[in-house]
Enzyme design. Structure first.
Site, PDB file in Angstrom:
ATOM      1  N   ASN A  22       0.834  -1.216   0.000  1.00  0.00           N
ATOM      2  CA  ASN A  22       0.000   0.000   0.000  1.00  0.00           C
ATOM      3  C   ASN A  22       0.863   1.258   0.000  1.00  0.00           C
ATOM      4  O   ASN A  22       0.524   2.247  -0.645  1.00  0.00           O
ATOM      5  CB  ASN A  22      -0.949   0.009   1.200  1.00  0.00           C
ATOM      6  CG  ASN A  22      -2.176  -0.835   0.933  1.00  0.00           C
ATOM      7  OD1 ASN A  22      -3.034  -0.445   0.152  1.00  0.00           O
ATOM      8  ND2 ASN A  22      -2.235  -2.008   1.548  1.00  0.00           N
ATOM      9  N   MET A  97       1.288  -2.582  12.195  1.00  0.00           N
ATOM     10  CA  MET A  97       0.691  -3.547  13.124  1.00  0.00           C
ATOM     11  C   MET A  97       0.978  -3.190  14.580  1.00  0.00           C
ATOM     12  O   MET A  97       1.503  -4.012  15.336  1.00  0.00           O
ATOM     13  CB  MET A  97       1.203  -4.960  12.797  1.00  0.00           C
ATOM     14  CG  MET A  97       0.902  -5.403  11.382  1.00  0.00           C
ATOM     15  SD  MET A  97      -0.871  -5.397  11.034  1.00  0.00           S
ATOM     16  CE  MET A  97      -1.349  -6.900  11.862  1.00  0.00           C
ATOM     17  N   ARG A  98       0.635  -1.979  14.946  1.00  0.00           N
ATOM     18  CA  ARG A  98       0.830  -1.568  16.333  1.00  0.00           C
ATOM     19  C   ARG A  98      -0.456  -0.915  16.825  1.00  0.00           C
ATOM     20  O   ARG A  98      -1.113  -0.191  16.072  1.00  0.00           O
ATOM     21  CB  ARG A  98       1.938  -0.504  16.426  1.00  0.00           C
ATOM     22  CG  ARG A  98       3.283  -0.973  15.964  1.00  0.00           C
ATOM     23  CD  ARG A  98       3.996  -1.761  17.023  1.00  0.00           C
ATOM     24  NE  ARG A  98       4.228  -0.988  18.228  1.00  0.00           N
ATOM     25  CZ  ARG A  98       4.442  -1.543  19.426  1.00  0.00           C
ATOM     26  NH1 ARG A  98       4.436  -2.843  19.559  1.00  0.00           N
ATOM     27  NH2 ARG A  98       4.662  -0.786  20.480  1.00  0.00           N
ATOM     28  N   LEU A 100      -1.970   1.963  18.822  1.00  0.00           N
ATOM     29  CA  LEU A 100      -1.401   3.275  19.128  1.00  0.00           C
ATOM     30  C   LEU A 100      -1.948   3.824  20.449  1.00  0.00           C
ATOM     31  O   LEU A 100      -3.106   3.574  20.784  1.00  0.00           O
ATOM     32  CB  LEU A 100      -1.746   4.248  17.999  1.00  0.00           C
ATOM     33  CG  LEU A 100      -1.238   3.830  16.617  1.00  0.00           C
ATOM     34  CD1 LEU A 100      -1.904   4.649  15.525  1.00  0.00           C
ATOM     35  CD2 LEU A 100       0.274   3.974  16.549  1.00  0.00           C
ATOM     36  N   ASN A 114      -6.108   5.328   8.023  1.00  0.00           N
ATOM     37  CA  ASN A 114      -5.701   3.918   8.035  1.00  0.00           C
ATOM     38  C   ASN A 114      -6.466   3.185   6.944  1.00  0.00           C
ATOM     39  O   ASN A 114      -7.558   3.594   6.558  1.00  0.00           O
ATOM     40  CB  ASN A 114      -6.027   3.287   9.398  1.00  0.00           C
ATOM     41  CG  ASN A 114      -5.574   1.837   9.479  1.00  0.00           C
ATOM     42  OD1 ASN A 114      -4.483   1.489   8.997  1.00  0.00           O
ATOM     43  ND2 ASN A 114      -6.397   0.982  10.060  1.00  0.00           N
ATOM     44  N   HIS A 116      -8.098  -0.543   6.078  1.00  0.00           N
ATOM     45  CA  HIS A 116      -8.505  -1.763   6.776  1.00  0.00           C
ATOM     46  C   HIS A 116      -9.203  -2.689   5.782  1.00  0.00           C
ATOM     47  O   HIS A 116     -10.107  -2.255   5.068  1.00  0.00           O
ATOM     48  CB  HIS A 116      -9.443  -1.409   7.931  1.00  0.00           C
ATOM     49  CG  HIS A 116      -9.879  -2.618   8.698  1.00  0.00           C
ATOM     50  ND1 HIS A 116      -9.049  -3.270   9.580  1.00  0.00           N
ATOM     51  CD2 HIS A 116     -11.037  -3.315   8.685  1.00  0.00           C
ATOM     52  CE1 HIS A 116      -9.692  -4.321  10.077  1.00  0.00           C
ATOM     53  NE2 HIS A 116     -10.902  -4.363   9.552  1.00  0.00           N
ATOM     54  N   SER A 143     -11.695  -0.521   3.398  1.00  0.00           N
ATOM     55  CA  SER A 143     -12.137   0.806   3.851  1.00  0.00           C
ATOM     56  C   SER A 143     -10.922   1.655   4.186  1.00  0.00           C
ATOM     57  O   SER A 143      -9.940   1.145   4.728  1.00  0.00           O
ATOM     58  CB  SER A 143     -12.977   0.689   5.131  1.00  0.00           C
ATOM     59  OG  SER A 143     -14.027  -0.234   4.985  1.00  0.00           O
ATOM     60  N   ASP A 152     -10.236   0.761  14.495  1.00  0.00           N
ATOM     61  CA  ASP A 152     -10.986   0.667  13.227  1.00  0.00           C
ATOM     62  C   ASP A 152     -12.389   1.280  13.308  1.00  0.00           C
ATOM     63  O   ASP A 152     -13.338   0.762  12.695  1.00  0.00           O
ATOM     64  CB  ASP A 152     -11.104  -0.799  12.774  1.00  0.00           C
ATOM     65  CG  ASP A 152      -9.737  -1.447  12.574  1.00  0.00           C
ATOM     66  OD1 ASP A 152      -8.796  -0.721  12.192  1.00  0.00           O
ATOM     67  OD2 ASP A 152      -9.612  -2.660  12.814  1.00  0.00           O
TER      68      ASP A 152
HETATM   69  C1  GRF Z   1      -3.265  -4.604   4.070  1.00  0.00           C
HETATM   70  O1  GRF Z   1      -4.113  -5.688   3.831  1.00  0.00           O
HETATM   71  C2  GRF Z   1      -3.992  -3.549   4.836  1.00  0.00           C
HETATM   72  O2  GRF Z   1      -5.338  -3.486   4.539  1.00  0.00           O
HETATM   73  C3  GRF Z   1      -3.809  -4.021   6.254  1.00  0.00           C
HETATM   74  O3  GRF Z   1      -2.494  -4.542   6.281  1.00  0.00           O
HETATM   75  C4  GRF Z   1      -2.122  -4.987   5.006  1.00  0.00           C
HETATM   76  C5  GRF Z   1      -0.835  -4.287   4.631  1.00  0.00           C
HETATM   77  O4  GRF Z   1      -0.261  -4.809   3.457  1.00  0.00           O
HETATM   78  N1  GRF Z   1      -4.064  -2.953   7.174  1.00  0.00           N
HETATM   79  P1  GRF Z   1       0.974  -4.046   2.782  1.00  0.00           P
HETATM   80  O5  GRF Z   1       2.104  -4.038   3.781  1.00  0.00           O
HETATM   81  O6  GRF Z   1       0.514  -2.685   2.414  1.00  0.00           O
HETATM   82  O7  GRF Z   1       1.314  -4.855   1.559  1.00  0.00           O
END
Ligand code: GRF
Length: 325
Positions: A22, A97-98, A100, A114, A116, A143, A152
């Site tokens: 992303n 992945m934290r 906050l 963010n 999700h 989203s 979320d």
């Molecule tokens: C994605 O699926 C996003 O929706 C979620 O974590 C994943 C991140 O993937 N929050 P990347 O590191 O962007 O490939």
């Protein structure tokens, strides 16, 4: 439609923990002509995150700061310091992945997004794809939302549904949702950071504040939205101008004490004020709204002052009494 060529680019820090696909989608979109934002930092809590190496290869500033052995608040504070040092105005979480701290979230309120992988409010948290498949849903999806202290749960800014096929595994669905993510995130982020230059958004902000004043009502004047005090003898205290009469600005027109004050304000802060056509002659001033760093409190103060200048005495003194309480 915002005129991107005229507006400065918003500066965005992206926080990742993993592959960073992303982040890559945001980055390449930011390099297209007319992009509304640029990426000034990619930061990760995992020094081995693959996305960091990509960001580095693309010439972006990166920051790796492992959370191991650090208290959550301490790690968030260090991240916050790195983000601020980069000059970012916005934070985009992209697979960060934290959890906050409320303090960190509060500092970036309204400026942190963010992504999700579900159609919120469905399936907050983890294992979103498996949960959508197990529930027999016809669609999964993605989203983009504002970040608030509750996980979320912030305002959803954009969504894309992704069809679930018979026999899909969670991984199958995740892979297709990922394609949708890469389309959605750059679009939503671009729209969000540029709304402060869009007339429809600015008008809505002004309208809410103008109508909050006692007995204020909206009435168009020569095609422009205006606000006046109520009743037969009501008078206008503000107008909204979207590049009216050849002006290059989206602006709020309000009353100063007269041409002298208007002229001196413009001389002191030409980036914030201008002399509007026709109205300027009688001491109205143009407060420029489509500019970086606009202070909405000062817009509110101007509306109140201008309102007080035309409001019937009985109302103005009531308002003063309320303000003193
Ligand atoms: C994605 O699926 C996003 O929706 C979620 O974590 C994943 C991140 O993937 N929050 P990347 O590191 O962007 O490939």
């Amino acid at each position: 439609m915002a005129d991107f060529a005229r507006t400065p680019k918003a500066r965005v820090a992206v926080l990742i923990s993993g592959a960073g696909s992303n982040m890559a989608a945001l980055l390449y979109a930011s390099r297209l002509p007319g992009a509304a934002y640029e990426i000034v930092l990619v930061a990760s809590n995992d020094p081995d995150a693959a996305g960091l190496a990509l960001a580095d290869a693309e010439g972006l500033e990166t920051c790796a700061l492992s959370h191991k052995g650090m208290a959550r608040a301490e790690h968030d504070a260090a991240m916050d310091a790195a983000i601020r040092a980069s000059g970012a105005d916005y934070v985009a979480l992209a697979g960060y992945m934290r959890i906050l701290t409320d303090d960190f979230v509060a500092k970036w309120r309204g400026r942190m997004l963010n992504i999700h992988p579900s159609l919120l409010p469905k399936y907050k948290g983890l294992d979103t794809h498996a949960r959508a498949i197990d529930a027999g849903d016809s669609h999964g999806g993605v989203s983009v939302h504002l970040v608030t202290p509750e996980l979320d749960a912030g305002e959803v800014l954009g969504q894309l549904p992704v069809a679930i096929r018979d026999g899909d595994t969670a991984d199958d669905l995740a892979a297709r949702v990922r394609l949708a993510e890469h389309q959605l995130y750059p679009r939503v982020l671009g729209e969000y950071v540029s709304r402060a230059y869009r007339a429809d958004w600015l008008l809505e902000q002004v309208r809410t504040r103008a109508l909050a004043l006692p007995e204020a009502e909206e009435r168009a004047s020569h095609g422009a939205p205006g606000w006046r005090t109520a009743g037969k003898s009501g008078k206008y205290f503000a107008y909204f101008n979207d590049r009216h009469h050849g002006s290059e600005h989206i602006a709020l027109l309000v009353k100063t004490s007269g041409p002298d004050e208007m002229e001196s304000l413009i001389e002191r802060a030409p980036e914030a004020y201008f002399k509007p056509a026709f109205y300027g002659a009688s001491g109205w001033i143009g407060v420029i709204l489509d500019r970086p760093g606009l202070d909405w409190q000062s817009v509110e103060d101007w509306l109140e002052r201008s309102w007080a200048a035309v409001a019937p005495k009985r109302l103005a003194s009531l308002q003063r009494a309320a303000a003193e309480l």
